[in-house]
Design an enzyme around this catalytic site. Sequence first.
Site, mmCIF file in Angstrom:
data_model
loop_
_atom_site.group_PDB
_atom_site.id
_atom_site.type_symbol
_atom_site.label_atom_id
_atom_site.label_comp_id
_atom_site.label_asym_id
_atom_site.label_seq_id
_atom_site.Cartn_x
_atom_site.Cartn_y
_atom_site.Cartn_z
ATOM 1 N N SER A 124 31.756 37.048 46.976
ATOM 2 C CA SER A 124 33.065 36.913 46.333
ATOM 3 C C SER A 124 33.426 35.445 46.187
ATOM 4 O O SER A 124 33.031 34.609 47.016
ATOM 5 C CB SER A 124 34.103 37.598 47.225
ATOM 6 N N TYR A 148 37.912 39.504 55.960
ATOM 7 C CA TYR A 148 37.109 40.059 54.871
ATOM 8 C C TYR A 148 36.267 38.958 54.227
ATOM 9 O O TYR A 148 35.045 39.090 54.079
ATOM 10 C CB TYR A 148 38.017 40.710 53.803
ATOM 11 N N LYS A 152 31.895 37.802 54.086
ATOM 12 C CA LYS A 152 31.059 37.415 52.939
ATOM 13 C C LYS A 152 30.338 36.091 53.236
ATOM 14 O O LYS A 152 29.148 35.949 52.967
ATOM 15 C CB LYS A 152 31.910 37.285 51.668
HETATM 16 C C1 UD1 Z 1 42.064 39.092 46.041
HETATM 17 C C2 UD1 Z 1 41.726 38.532 47.382
HETATM 18 C C3 UD1 Z 1 40.285 38.094 47.378
HETATM 19 C C4 UD1 Z 1 39.385 39.262 47.058
HETATM 20 C C5 UD1 Z 1 39.817 39.910 45.754
HETATM 21 C C6 UD1 Z 1 39.065 41.224 45.641
HETATM 22 C C7 UD1 Z 1 43.785 37.626 48.354
HETATM 23 C C8 UD1 Z 1 44.529 36.406 48.732
HETATM 24 N N1 UD1 Z 1 42.630 37.437 47.720
HETATM 25 O O1 UD1 Z 1 41.869 38.065 45.068
HETATM 26 O O2 UD1 Z 1 39.928 37.576 48.653
HETATM 27 O O3 UD1 Z 1 38.040 38.859 46.939
HETATM 28 O O4 UD1 Z 1 41.214 40.190 45.749
HETATM 29 O O5 UD1 Z 1 39.433 41.932 44.533
HETATM 30 O O6 UD1 Z 1 44.221 38.745 48.604
HETATM 31 N N2 UD1 Z 1 49.519 39.418 42.088
HETATM 32 C C9 UD1 Z 1 50.840 39.648 41.838
HETATM 33 N N3 UD1 Z 1 51.371 40.889 42.120
HETATM 34 C C10 UD1 Z 1 50.599 41.899 42.642
HETATM 35 C C11 UD1 Z 1 49.220 41.650 42.899
HETATM 36 C C12 UD1 Z 1 48.718 40.392 42.627
HETATM 37 O O7 UD1 Z 1 51.563 38.762 41.361
HETATM 38 O O8 UD1 Z 1 51.119 42.984 42.885
HETATM 39 C C13 UD1 Z 1 48.943 38.101 41.747
HETATM 40 C C14 UD1 Z 1 48.360 37.377 42.943
HETATM 41 O O9 UD1 Z 1 49.320 36.583 43.545
HETATM 42 C C15 UD1 Z 1 47.242 36.560 42.293
HETATM 43 C C16 UD1 Z 1 46.826 37.403 41.079
HETATM 44 O O10 UD1 Z 1 47.882 38.315 40.846
HETATM 45 O O11 UD1 Z 1 47.761 35.374 41.830
HETATM 46 C C17 UD1 Z 1 45.548 38.159 41.317
HETATM 47 O O12 UD1 Z 1 45.660 38.846 42.541
HETATM 48 P P1 UD1 Z 1 44.543 39.856 43.063
HETATM 49 O O13 UD1 Z 1 44.233 40.833 42.006
HETATM 50 O O14 UD1 Z 1 44.985 40.365 44.382
HETATM 51 O O15 UD1 Z 1 43.248 38.940 43.204
HETATM 52 P P2 UD1 Z 1 42.989 37.618 44.094
HETATM 53 O O16 UD1 Z 1 44.194 37.222 44.844
HETATM 54 O O17 UD1 Z 1 42.414 36.592 43.191
#
Ligand code: UD1
Length: 349
Positions: A124, A148, A152
């Site tokens: 990842s 997690y 990795k």
């Molecule tokens: C997340 C994990 C990462 C993991 C990946 C797996 C964290 C900090 N990181 O990545 O370690 O490998 O998922 O799929 O959890 N967001 C919102 N509202 C929401 C959900 C997300 O605003 O309800 C935003 C988050 O702040 C982020 C973006 O959307 O900026 C993407 O979030 P997400 O899909 O969870 O991915 P990652 O954070 O990049």
Amino acid sequence: MRVLVSGGAGYIGSHTVVALVAAGHEVVVVDSFANSSPVVVGRLEALIGRELPVHAFDLTDKDKTEQLFASDRFDAVVHFAGLKAVGESVEQPLEYYENNLESTFSLLRAMRRHGCTLLVFSSSATVYGDAEPPYREDQALLSSSNPYGRTKVMIEQILRDVAAIDDTLQVAILRYFNPVGAHPSGTIGEDPQGTPNNLLPYVAQVAVGRRDRVAVFGGDYDTADGTCERDYIHVEDLAAGHVAALAHLRRALPAESSVDGKGARVHTWNLGTGRSTSVLAVIRAFAAASGRPVPFEIVGRRAGDMPRSWADASLAERELGWRATKTIDEMCADAWRWQAANPFGYGDA
Ligand code: UD1
């Protein structure tokens, strides 16, 4: 090749099963169904037009893993199986270390005993920690901020150590950015249990009416619109990256090296698009693709979030001849087709 896909009923695993069969491989799945649905199997069989052999057990069971390898013959393993929820890993670190590490040990031992020499491992972008993007495969890893992610980092290291003493083993470590979207048929897709942690499934559940609004985690980042940017990649592009990596491993000469130094047989490739999209841009694209409103509210930042993340995806393009081709609009259109046809995921079946 005859390929064992661990976690083949999961989100990325299921899409990769379809891509591997389309590329002419024979696929066998092993999945514990701890985080996936048996309904996937029938959907996959409809897509690939043949029966899919599936073994339902957890790879941490060393005896069952050994029996599987003793009773079948695999040229390669694509290892997706593992626990992957960041928040849960903070609450249950032992479960994460035990499951993700033990299943890998169990596979590596069985592979070695039975002469299976090609391994593709799901890593990842989280291994880049809070370094500045774009991320390159050869930069120093800062270690992840959660258990997690640390599994990795550890497994990557273990694979390098094992490959260093086993000159038959060829390993591809694939570092995924943010996989989204679904098979264009709308019959398989991402089906998180409970409240989705990731953005796209959450947005999709709002669009389909299962949830009121998206909570946007932070609007005051130093980015163009103040929300975080990520490198979203269509799951079909990601699946194609596995097929390309496997083809490369089969072709690779034992002494060929990638970024890991001369003589290494461990290749590390980022699978991303090389572009980033903000949370608000994703919400807009999804609303356009679905024709549904996607209400949102900007709330506080989520702990551990990087402002920006995107891949330098040039190494995979150079060495594998692979690149991601699908746009964020296509990712949203395909995710919506899946969500609209299966509002409650595989639970609808
Ligand atoms: C997340 C994990 C990462 C993991 C990946 C797996 C964290 C900090 N990181 O990545 O370690 O490998 O998922 O799929 O959890 N967001 C919102 N509202 C929401 C959900 C997300 O605003 O309800 C935003 C988050 O702040 C982020 C973006 O959307 O900026 C993407 O979030 P997400 O899909 O969870 O991915 P990652 O954070 O990049």
